[in-house]
Every structure is written in structure tokens, then in C-alpha cells.
Write a protein that holds these residues in place. Sequence first.
Motif, PDB file in Angstrom:
ATOM      1  N   THR A 149      31.578 -25.448  14.515  1.00 39.62           N
ATOM      2  CA  THR A 149      31.587 -26.900  14.663  1.00 39.62           C
ATOM      3  C   THR A 149      32.987 -27.458  14.470  1.00 39.62           C
ATOM      4  O   THR A 149      33.605 -27.242  13.423  1.00 39.62           O
ATOM      5  CB  THR A 149      30.665 -27.562  13.623  1.00 39.62           C
ATOM      6  OG1 THR A 149      29.415 -26.884  13.606  1.00 39.62           O
ATOM      7  CG2 THR A 149      30.463 -29.027  13.938  1.00 39.62           C
ATOM      8  N   PRO A 150      33.521 -28.197  15.452  1.00 38.26           N
ATOM      9  CA  PRO A 150      34.799 -28.865  15.216  1.00 38.26           C
ATOM     10  C   PRO A 150      34.617 -29.995  14.205  1.00 38.26           C
ATOM     11  O   PRO A 150      33.568 -30.638  14.171  1.00 38.26           O
ATOM     12  CB  PRO A 150      35.173 -29.400  16.601  1.00 38.26           C
ATOM     13  CG  PRO A 150      33.869 -29.546  17.320  1.00 38.26           C
ATOM     14  CD  PRO A 150      32.987 -28.446  16.794  1.00 38.26           C
ATOM     15  N   GLN A 151      35.621 -30.239  13.383  1.00 33.08           N
ATOM     16  CA  GLN A 151      35.547 -31.306  12.381  1.00 33.08           C
ATOM     17  C   GLN A 151      35.901 -32.635  13.050  1.00 33.08           C
ATOM     18  O   GLN A 151      37.064 -32.882  13.374  1.00 33.08           O
ATOM     19  CB  GLN A 151      36.509 -31.015  11.232  1.00 33.08           C
ATOM     20  CG  GLN A 151      36.606 -32.124  10.184  1.00 33.08           C
ATOM     21  CD  GLN A 151      35.270 -32.520   9.589  1.00 33.08           C
ATOM     22  OE1 GLN A 151      34.599 -33.421  10.104  1.00 33.08           O
ATOM     23  NE2 GLN A 151      34.895 -31.859   8.502  1.00 33.08           N
ATOM     24  N   PHE A 153      34.385 -35.659  11.819  1.00 28.61           N
ATOM     25  CA  PHE A 153      33.930 -36.719  10.928  1.00 28.61           C
ATOM     26  C   PHE A 153      35.037 -37.206   9.992  1.00 28.61           C
ATOM     27  O   PHE A 153      34.930 -38.290   9.421  1.00 28.61           O
ATOM     28  CB  PHE A 153      32.734 -36.235  10.103  1.00 28.61           C
ATOM     29  CG  PHE A 153      31.497 -36.000  10.920  1.00 28.61           C
ATOM     30  CD1 PHE A 153      30.582 -37.013  11.118  1.00 28.61           C
ATOM     31  CD2 PHE A 153      31.283 -34.765  11.516  1.00 28.61           C
ATOM     32  CE1 PHE A 153      29.446 -36.804  11.875  1.00 28.61           C
ATOM     33  CE2 PHE A 153      30.135 -34.540  12.279  1.00 28.61           C
ATOM     34  CZ  PHE A 153      29.222 -35.562  12.459  1.00 28.61           C
ATOM     35  N   GLU A 154      36.089 -36.403   9.833  1.00 28.86           N
ATOM     36  CA  GLU A 154      37.203 -36.776   8.959  1.00 28.86           C
ATOM     37  C   GLU A 154      38.408 -35.910   9.304  1.00 28.86           C
ATOM     38  O   GLU A 154      38.286 -34.943  10.073  1.00 28.86           O
ATOM     39  CB  GLU A 154      36.825 -36.561   7.495  1.00 28.86           C
ATOM     40  CG  GLU A 154      36.470 -35.128   7.170  1.00 28.86           C
ATOM     41  CD  GLU A 154      35.991 -34.945   5.751  1.00 28.86           C
ATOM     42  OE1 GLU A 154      36.213 -33.846   5.183  1.00 28.86           O
ATOM     43  OE2 GLU A 154      35.376 -35.884   5.201  1.00 28.86           O
ATOM     44  N   CYS A 155      39.547 -36.251   8.749  1.00 28.38           N
ATOM     45  CA  CYS A 155      40.746 -35.436   8.961  1.00 28.38           C
ATOM     46  C   CYS A 155      40.501 -34.046   8.394  1.00 28.38           C
ATOM     47  O   CYS A 155      40.102 -33.896   7.232  1.00 28.38           O
ATOM     48  CB  CYS A 155      41.959 -36.073   8.296  1.00 28.38           C
ATOM     49  SG  CYS A 155      43.458 -35.042   8.368  1.00 28.38           S
ATOM     50  N   VAL A 156      40.725 -33.029   9.183  1.00 27.58           N
ATOM     51  CA  VAL A 156      40.459 -31.665   8.767  1.00 27.58           C
ATOM     52  C   VAL A 156      41.394 -31.210   7.649  1.00 27.58           C
ATOM     53  O   VAL A 156      41.084 -30.268   6.919  1.00 27.58           O
ATOM     54  CB  VAL A 156      40.564 -30.710   9.981  1.00 27.58           C
ATOM     55  CG1 VAL A 156      41.995 -30.521  10.426  1.00 27.58           C
ATOM     56  CG2 VAL A 156      39.896 -29.380   9.693  1.00 27.58           C
ATOM     57  N   ARG A 171      43.778 -26.505  14.583  1.00 29.10           N
ATOM     58  CA  ARG A 171      43.086 -26.720  13.312  1.00 29.10           C
ATOM     59  C   ARG A 171      41.585 -26.937  13.485  1.00 29.10           C
ATOM     60  O   ARG A 171      40.850 -27.037  12.503  1.00 29.10           O
ATOM     61  CB  ARG A 171      43.704 -27.901  12.573  1.00 29.10           C
ATOM     62  CG  ARG A 171      45.151 -27.644  12.150  1.00 29.10           C
ATOM     63  CD  ARG A 171      45.667 -28.708  11.216  1.00 29.10           C
ATOM     64  NE  ARG A 171      47.069 -28.480  10.873  1.00 29.10           N
ATOM     65  CZ  ARG A 171      47.783 -29.264  10.073  1.00 29.10           C
ATOM     66  NH1 ARG A 171      47.215 -30.331   9.521  1.00 29.10           N
ATOM     67  NH2 ARG A 171      49.038 -28.993   9.817  1.00 29.10           N
ATOM     68  N   GLY A 172      41.144 -27.064  14.734  1.00 29.89           N
ATOM     69  CA  GLY A 172      39.710 -27.169  14.987  1.00 29.89           C
ATOM     70  C   GLY A 172      39.086 -28.484  14.599  1.00 29.89           C
ATOM     71  O   GLY A 172      37.933 -28.524  14.155  1.00 29.89           O
ATOM     72  N   GLY A 173      39.835 -29.586  14.756  1.00 30.31           N
ATOM     73  CA  GLY A 173      39.250 -30.878  14.429  1.00 30.31           C
ATOM     74  C   GLY A 173      40.259 -32.000  14.419  1.00 30.31           C
ATOM     75  O   GLY A 173      41.417 -31.835  14.833  1.00 30.31           O
TER      76      GLY A 173
END
Length: 246
Positions: A149-151, A153-156, A171-173
Amino acid sequence: MVTQITVTGMVLAAMPVGDYDKRLVILTKERGKISAFAKGARKPNSALLACSQPFVFGEFNLYAGRNSYNVMNSNISNYFPEIKEDLEAVSYACYFAELVEQVTHENNDEVEVLKLLYQTMRALTKTSINNKLIRYIFELKIMSINGYTPQVFECVSCGETENVHLFSFSRGGLVCSNCKKDAGELMGLEGSTIYTMQFIIATPVEKLYTFTVNETVLRELKKVMERYMKMMIDRKFKSLEILELL
């Protein structure tokens, strides 16, 4: 020792074997992804002819031998005939089945993936939702189910939730403006695109295909999912090559 079992699932692929048989790849609720032989399924009068086609969903009665499964009979509840009458829809269906076959395993709990695949096939039979949107929903949800799951909902990096609109592929998000340094290649996303991704990740499979988006969101979803899928699953799918030609 031969054991008779009944599984509920969907045929992902059907390949000819010998003169009259087929080897089926079935995603099942009970045993994950399995292979099963349908003997004589290629004969015109075979009782296994109908159940040995891609995308059919229902119950399959199997002999579970020491080294393989064999289909005895079936009770099919959905053949998705509307998909097979539409070249674009069948190309998307083939891609979804290919992707599922790639990420699932035998003796693994694949119930959520099976539910997703079934609901996605149902969505392809409707005209109320764009097939491209169906694809991006499916890709993001199956990645989420499988733990990639990519992040969004908030800064990764720091957990900031306000004004976070930059997506970092390395960083995936999402990253905020304070954390964008050394975050690699960034893609700016509209707030509506981020909300759409959040909805897809958080919503139960049964309620996924209930919305549409504007062209801007669809375009951004295309860019982010194409790049993200390439990073997560670096494989060429034959069905996607066909879709690019349509």
C-alpha cells in the motif's frame, strides 16, 4: 490416497493439454491459487466444456490427488458473457486475471483477492464506470491487499497530514514540502486524486466500483499507478500490449 473436495473460485487461465484436456488455473476461496486438469474438456460434448473457460465463477468438485487436482464437475454461477462480447472488456479481464495469477499462491488466504476479482469482473459488465478507472482501482486495491500500500494518508517521512501533495516513488508515498529533499522523483497530485486513492485503499471491496472521477484525476491516477506498478511488479503483461493497440 484420492480425496474429493469442493472449492469456490474463478478460472484465471485455461490451457490445452494433449489432444482433449485442459489445465486450469483457479483462484479459490479455500486453497488459494491451484492448478487442476479438466480431462476431455476440449471435446464438443464434454460436460466440462463450459466450466473450463477463463473468468467462469462457481463451485468446482475436484479429486485432490497426491500431485494434482482433477475437475469432476462444477456448478457455475456466473460466466460473464457480456465481457466476452467486448474486445476491450475481455482485454482488461485478461490483464486482471494475469495480474492475480502473478501475485497469488497455493495454500494462501486469497479470499480478498477473489472478492476483488469477482467485483471487478462485474464492474466490467457495466457502462456506468470507465474501464480505465476500473483498472486503476483494481491495481491500487490489489497492491493494498498484498501489503504494498502506498502511503497517501500522511507524509511518509514525518507524518504531516496538512498540505501533503507530492508523491515520492522511491519512498512509496506522499511527502510534505519539508521532507521532499532526497525524496527522489516527485509527482504533484491534486487533492481529489489523493482522496480517490485514500477511498480505494480504505473502502471494502464490495463498495469500490461506485464512483466516477474527472479527466484530471483519471490522468493522474494513470501516471502514478503505471509507475508504481512497474516498481512493484516489473513484468510485461500480454493483455496490456493488446490494450495499447485498441
